[in-house]
Structures are given as structure tokens and as C-alpha cells.
Design a protein around this motif. Structure first.
Motif, PDB file in Angstrom:
ATOM      1  N   MET A   1      -5.650   6.997 -13.067  1.00  0.00           N
ATOM      2  CA  MET A   1      -5.596   7.652 -11.705  1.00  0.00           C
ATOM      3  C   MET A   1      -6.564   6.937 -10.787  1.00  0.00           C
ATOM      4  O   MET A   1      -6.318   6.683  -9.673  1.00  0.00           O
ATOM      5  CB  MET A   1      -6.308   9.158 -12.066  1.00  0.00           C
ATOM      6  CG  MET A   1      -5.465  10.293 -12.559  1.00  0.00           C
ATOM      7  SD  MET A   1      -6.066  11.719 -12.487  1.00  0.00           S
ATOM      8  CE  MET A   1      -6.606  11.954 -10.857  1.00  0.00           C
ATOM      9  N   LEU A   2      -7.648   6.058 -11.316  1.00  0.00           N
ATOM     10  CA  LEU A   2      -8.366   5.273 -10.665  1.00  0.00           C
ATOM     11  C   LEU A   2      -7.633   4.065  -9.953  1.00  0.00           C
ATOM     12  O   LEU A   2      -7.469   3.717  -8.987  1.00  0.00           O
ATOM     13  CB  LEU A   2      -9.606   4.559 -11.337  1.00  0.00           C
ATOM     14  CG  LEU A   2     -10.857   5.667 -11.722  1.00  0.00           C
ATOM     15  CD1 LEU A   2     -11.670   5.061 -12.760  1.00  0.00           C
ATOM     16  CD2 LEU A   2     -11.368   6.045 -10.304  1.00  0.00           C
ATOM     17  N   PHE A   3      -6.691   3.659 -10.924  1.00  0.00           N
ATOM     18  CA  PHE A   3      -5.871   2.359 -10.437  1.00  0.00           C
ATOM     19  C   PHE A   3      -4.843   2.791  -9.120  1.00  0.00           C
ATOM     20  O   PHE A   3      -4.644   2.193  -8.403  1.00  0.00           O
ATOM     21  CB  PHE A   3      -4.934   1.861 -11.464  1.00  0.00           C
ATOM     22  CG  PHE A   3      -4.044   0.994 -11.272  1.00  0.00           C
ATOM     23  CD1 PHE A   3      -4.282  -0.373 -10.990  1.00  0.00           C
ATOM     24  CD2 PHE A   3      -2.601   1.151 -11.168  1.00  0.00           C
ATOM     25  CE1 PHE A   3      -3.513  -1.232 -10.596  1.00  0.00           C
ATOM     26  CE2 PHE A   3      -1.764   0.305 -10.754  1.00  0.00           C
ATOM     27  CZ  PHE A   3      -2.171  -0.825 -10.723  1.00  0.00           C
ATOM     28  N   LEU A   4      -4.271   4.006  -9.401  1.00  0.00           N
ATOM     29  CA  LEU A   4      -3.219   4.540  -8.490  1.00  0.00           C
ATOM     30  C   LEU A   4      -4.031   4.725  -7.139  1.00  0.00           C
ATOM     31  O   LEU A   4      -3.431   4.500  -6.238  1.00  0.00           O
ATOM     32  CB  LEU A   4      -2.423   5.707  -8.942  1.00  0.00           C
ATOM     33  CG  LEU A   4      -1.704   5.398 -10.239  1.00  0.00           C
ATOM     34  CD1 LEU A   4      -0.980   6.762 -10.472  1.00  0.00           C
ATOM     35  CD2 LEU A   4      -0.286   4.315  -9.716  1.00  0.00           C
ATOM     36  N   GLY A   5      -5.343   5.224  -7.362  1.00  0.00           N
ATOM     37  CA  GLY A   5      -6.028   5.610  -6.059  1.00  0.00           C
ATOM     38  C   GLY A   5      -6.655   4.335  -5.529  1.00  0.00           C
ATOM     39  O   GLY A   5      -6.255   4.197  -4.073  1.00  0.00           O
ATOM     40  N   SER A   6      -6.906   3.267  -6.046  1.00  0.00           N
ATOM     41  CA  SER A   6      -7.302   2.183  -5.603  1.00  0.00           C
ATOM     42  C   SER A   6      -6.159   1.360  -4.979  1.00  0.00           C
ATOM     43  O   SER A   6      -6.355   0.692  -3.869  1.00  0.00           O
ATOM     44  CB  SER A   6      -8.065   1.156  -6.451  1.00  0.00           C
ATOM     45  OG  SER A   6      -7.179   0.779  -7.545  1.00  0.00           O
ATOM     46  N   PHE A   7      -4.887   1.298  -5.688  1.00  0.00           N
ATOM     47  CA  PHE A   7      -3.940   0.961  -4.973  1.00  0.00           C
ATOM     48  C   PHE A   7      -3.441   1.517  -3.981  1.00  0.00           C
ATOM     49  O   PHE A   7      -2.780   0.852  -2.966  1.00  0.00           O
ATOM     50  CB  PHE A   7      -2.723   0.900  -6.063  1.00  0.00           C
ATOM     51  CG  PHE A   7      -1.346   0.326  -5.842  1.00  0.00           C
ATOM     52  CD1 PHE A   7      -1.245  -1.108  -5.938  1.00  0.00           C
ATOM     53  CD2 PHE A   7      -0.368   0.822  -5.326  1.00  0.00           C
ATOM     54  CE1 PHE A   7      -0.032  -1.844  -5.582  1.00  0.00           C
ATOM     55  CE2 PHE A   7       0.921   0.288  -5.066  1.00  0.00           C
ATOM     56  CZ  PHE A   7       1.125  -1.327  -4.855  1.00  0.00           C
ATOM     57  N   ALA A   8      -3.174   2.820  -3.749  1.00  0.00           N
ATOM     58  CA  ALA A   8      -3.104   3.517  -2.695  1.00  0.00           C
ATOM     59  C   ALA A   8      -4.023   3.315  -1.211  1.00  0.00           C
ATOM     60  O   ALA A   8      -3.540   2.926  -0.381  1.00  0.00           O
ATOM     61  CB  ALA A   8      -2.936   5.116  -2.997  1.00  0.00           C
ATOM     62  N   ILE A   9      -5.138   3.218  -1.730  1.00  0.00           N
ATOM     63  CA  ILE A   9      -6.244   2.856  -0.625  1.00  0.00           C
ATOM     64  C   ILE A   9      -5.873   1.459   0.098  1.00  0.00           C
ATOM     65  O   ILE A   9      -5.876   0.993   1.167  1.00  0.00           O
ATOM     66  CB  ILE A   9      -7.677   3.003  -1.145  1.00  0.00           C
ATOM     67  CG1 ILE A   9      -7.755   4.580  -1.260  1.00  0.00           C
ATOM     68  CG2 ILE A   9      -8.543   2.482  -0.218  1.00  0.00           C
ATOM     69  CD1 ILE A   9      -9.173   4.855  -2.137  1.00  0.00           C
ATOM     70  N   HIS A  10      -5.689   0.529  -1.037  1.00  0.00           N
ATOM     71  CA  HIS A  10      -5.445  -0.786  -0.768  1.00  0.00           C
ATOM     72  C   HIS A  10      -3.998  -1.151   0.110  1.00  0.00           C
ATOM     73  O   HIS A  10      -3.973  -1.613   1.342  1.00  0.00           O
ATOM     74  CB  HIS A  10      -5.348  -1.850  -1.909  1.00  0.00           C
ATOM     75  CG  HIS A  10      -4.568  -3.131  -1.684  1.00  0.00           C
ATOM     76  ND1 HIS A  10      -5.499  -4.138  -0.863  1.00  0.00           N
ATOM     77  CD2 HIS A  10      -3.630  -3.803  -1.837  1.00  0.00           C
ATOM     78  CE1 HIS A  10      -4.538  -4.927  -0.876  1.00  0.00           C
ATOM     79  NE2 HIS A  10      -3.681  -4.821  -1.451  1.00  0.00           N
ATOM     80  N   PHE A  11      -3.229   0.006   0.023  1.00  0.00           N
ATOM     81  CA  PHE A  11      -1.963  -0.374   0.481  1.00  0.00           C
ATOM     82  C   PHE A  11      -2.084   0.227   1.976  1.00  0.00           C
ATOM     83  O   PHE A  11      -1.564  -0.313   2.988  1.00  0.00           O
ATOM     84  CB  PHE A  11      -0.807   0.754  -0.313  1.00  0.00           C
ATOM     85  CG  PHE A  11       0.330   0.948   0.501  1.00  0.00           C
ATOM     86  CD1 PHE A  11       1.387   0.019   0.565  1.00  0.00           C
ATOM     87  CD2 PHE A  11       0.761   1.991   1.252  1.00  0.00           C
ATOM     88  CE1 PHE A  11       2.699   0.082   1.175  1.00  0.00           C
ATOM     89  CE2 PHE A  11       1.763   2.275   2.329  1.00  0.00           C
ATOM     90  CZ  PHE A  11       2.738   1.317   2.049  1.00  0.00           C
ATOM     91  N   GLU A  12      -2.712   1.457   2.072  1.00  0.00           N
ATOM     92  CA  GLU A  12      -2.964   2.151   3.440  1.00  0.00           C
ATOM     93  C   GLU A  12      -3.863   1.311   4.373  1.00  0.00           C
ATOM     94  O   GLU A  12      -3.433   1.181   5.477  1.00  0.00           O
ATOM     95  CB  GLU A  12      -3.491   3.423   3.338  1.00  0.00           C
ATOM     96  CG  GLU A  12      -3.697   4.081   4.658  1.00  0.00           C
ATOM     97  CD  GLU A  12      -2.520   4.652   5.070  1.00  0.00           C
ATOM     98  OE1 GLU A  12      -2.250   4.707   6.431  1.00  0.00           O
ATOM     99  OE2 GLU A  12      -1.498   4.640   4.205  1.00  0.00           O
ATOM    100  N   ALA A  13      -5.097   0.705   3.790  1.00  0.00           N
ATOM    101  CA  ALA A  13      -5.887  -0.012   4.664  1.00  0.00           C
ATOM    102  C   ALA A  13      -5.328  -1.334   4.965  1.00  0.00           C
ATOM    103  O   ALA A  13      -5.327  -1.925   6.133  1.00  0.00           O
ATOM    104  CB  ALA A  13      -7.017  -0.476   3.736  1.00  0.00           C
ATOM    105  N   GLY A  14      -4.332  -2.063   4.134  1.00  0.00           N
ATOM    106  CA  GLY A  14      -3.458  -3.358   4.368  1.00  0.00           C
ATOM    107  C   GLY A  14      -2.693  -3.199   5.455  1.00  0.00           C
ATOM    108  O   GLY A  14      -2.358  -3.974   6.316  1.00  0.00           O
TER     109      GLY A  14
END
Length: 86
Positions: A1-14
């Protein structure tokens, strides 16, 4: 879940940052699907993953080689708890 959460945050911020830069340059904005297919997004993602994997690998390797032999925290892998007191 942490990986998916960080990936989603990175996606949105980028995606937001890329569109802010496009606004300044007066170029068309990217949709989320376009950003997902964008090589810059994947390059940044792989750089992040590479550094995280390197950090985890370093911790694992160093914990093996720098552990003190004979310390209370160090015991044989197959030693029963009755021999180690825990």
C-alpha cells in the motif's frame, strides 16, 4: 500500500509540475493518460525506485556484515528460543 500510495503521489505531483511548466511555455497541457505514457514520468519513477532499492539493499547487506558476533541480538538462525533466552 505504501508503494502504491507513493507512486500515486509521485504521479500526481509530476503531472501538475509538468503542466505548470507547459503553462509557462504556452504549450498544450497533458492529460493524466498522456503523462502516464510520457517518458519523463517513467525516467523519474525509475530513478526513484533505483535509489530506494539501493538504500534497502545497503541496509540489508550492512546489517549482515556489520552485526556483532556473539552479541545478545546475534544468534544462530536455527537456535531455539530456549537457548537464547527469548
Amino acid at each position: 500500500m505504501l508503494f502504491l500510495g507513493s507512486f500515486a503521489i509521485h504521479f500526481e505531483a509530476g503531472w501538475r509540475l509538468a503542466n505548470e511548466e507547459r503553462l509557462r511555455d504556452a504549450t498544450p497541457l497533458l492529460s493524466r493518460a498522456q503523462w502516464l505514457a510520457n517518458p519523463e514520468f517513467w525516467f523519474q519513477s525509475f530513478q526513484n525506485w533505483q535509489s530506494e532499492f539501493l538504500a534497502v539493499l545497503s541496509i540489508v547487506v550492512l546489517s549482515i556484515f556489520l552485526r556483532q558476533k556473539g552479541s545478545p541480538e546475534s544468534k544462530a538462525v536455527d537456535a531455539p528460543h530456549s537457548q537464547t533466552g527469548r
